[in-house]
Scaffold this motif. Structure first.
Motif, PDB file in Angstrom:
ATOM      1  N   GLU A 277       5.119  -2.298  -6.419  1.00  0.00           N
ATOM      2  CA  GLU A 277       3.904  -1.497  -6.549  1.00  0.00           C
ATOM      3  C   GLU A 277       3.552  -0.872  -5.209  1.00  0.00           C
ATOM      4  O   GLU A 277       3.801  -1.466  -4.156  1.00  0.00           O
ATOM      5  N   GLY A 278       2.965   0.300  -5.253  1.00  0.00           N
ATOM      6  CA  GLY A 278       2.500   0.981  -4.057  1.00  0.00           C
ATOM      7  C   GLY A 278       2.655   2.484  -4.192  1.00  0.00           C
ATOM      8  O   GLY A 278       3.333   2.975  -5.100  1.00  0.00           O
ATOM      9  N   LYS A 279       2.013   3.206  -3.288  1.00  0.00           N
ATOM     10  CA  LYS A 279       2.131   4.661  -3.271  1.00  0.00           C
ATOM     11  C   LYS A 279       3.467   5.016  -2.628  1.00  0.00           C
ATOM     12  O   LYS A 279       3.818   4.506  -1.569  1.00  0.00           O
TER      13      LYS A 279
ATOM     14  N   LYS B 123       9.720   0.916  -9.641  1.00  0.00           N
ATOM     15  CA  LYS B 123       8.276   1.073  -9.876  1.00  0.00           C
ATOM     16  C   LYS B 123       7.993   1.201 -11.371  1.00  0.00           C
ATOM     17  O   LYS B 123       7.063   0.591 -11.884  1.00  0.00           O
TER      18      LYS B 123
ATOM     19  N   ASP C 248       0.847  -1.187   0.000  1.00  0.00           N
ATOM     20  CA  ASP C 248       0.000   0.000   0.000  1.00  0.00           C
ATOM     21  C   ASP C 248       0.887   1.243   0.000  1.00  0.00           C
ATOM     22  O   ASP C 248       0.613   2.207  -0.715  1.00  0.00           O
ATOM     23  N   ILE C 249       1.935   1.207   0.816  1.00  0.00           N
ATOM     24  CA  ILE C 249       2.848   2.344   0.955  1.00  0.00           C
ATOM     25  C   ILE C 249       4.290   1.874   0.827  1.00  0.00           C
ATOM     26  O   ILE C 249       4.690   0.898   1.463  1.00  0.00           O
TER      27      ILE C 249
END
Length: 173
Positions: free
Chosen positions: A158-160, A152, A135-136
């Motif tokens: 993957e993730g913010k 990325k 997620d982060i």
């Protein structure tokens, strides 16, 4: 009276150069705080484990942070050994088919110069080549964020992306 807000636990990775580094208590405090709040936390050390002679902060042991850490292997000093170690490492990983193109890009000196020629970039990518989803992604310094941004873009992680700039990385060019 307002009811307490509920939240779903997030999957968070903290990206650092080395781990654990006793002087980086701010990183340890952030990790401990996220764990205390029920989040799933991992650590990605892009240059491997810190010097084992350094003292280990109590938070590392209390939260068993070494078991939550993915370490990039150290790059061997001998160039021939680098290639053999890389080949052995790649043969042991469950790398998805779509990530082999990313591996070739990470080895391309036209795109990545010395970091590709020295194999430093691909060694840093070894822990993420199987593909990771968070997620982060919290990069603890701007210099680590540049590497993670590339990973990325290549679809390896993957993730913010969240970046904390401190000290030398604020003015690093």
């Amino acid at each position: 009276m307002k009811a307490a807000a509920t939240h779903s636990p997030m999957k968070i990775v903290h990206v650092v150069e080395e781990f654990p580094v006793p002087s980086e208590t701010f990183v340890l405090n952030q990790i401990a705080g996220a764990l205390d709040r029920g989040h799933d936390v991992e650590i990605l050390a892009l240059q491997g484990a810190a010097d084992p002679e350094l003292s280990v902060h109590p938070i590392v042991e209390q939260y068993q942070l070494l078991s939550r850490t993915r370490f990039s292997p150290r790059v061997p000093a001998n160039y021939v050994e680098r290639w053999f170690t890389l080949a052995r490492s790649l043969s042991k990983l469950p790398i998805p088919q779509q990530h082999w193109q990313a591996i070739l890009q990470l080895l391309n000196p036209v795109l990545h110069g010395r970091d590709a020629l020295s194999l430093r970039l691909i060694y840093r990518a070894l822990p993420v080549l199987e593909g990771l989803d968070y997620d982060i992604i919290h990069c603890q310094f701007g210099t680590t964020a540049l590497v993670i941004l590339l990973f990325k873009q290549l679809g390896l992680i993957e993730g913010k992306l969240v970046v904390s700039f401190r000290g030398r990385d604020i003015s690093w060019a």
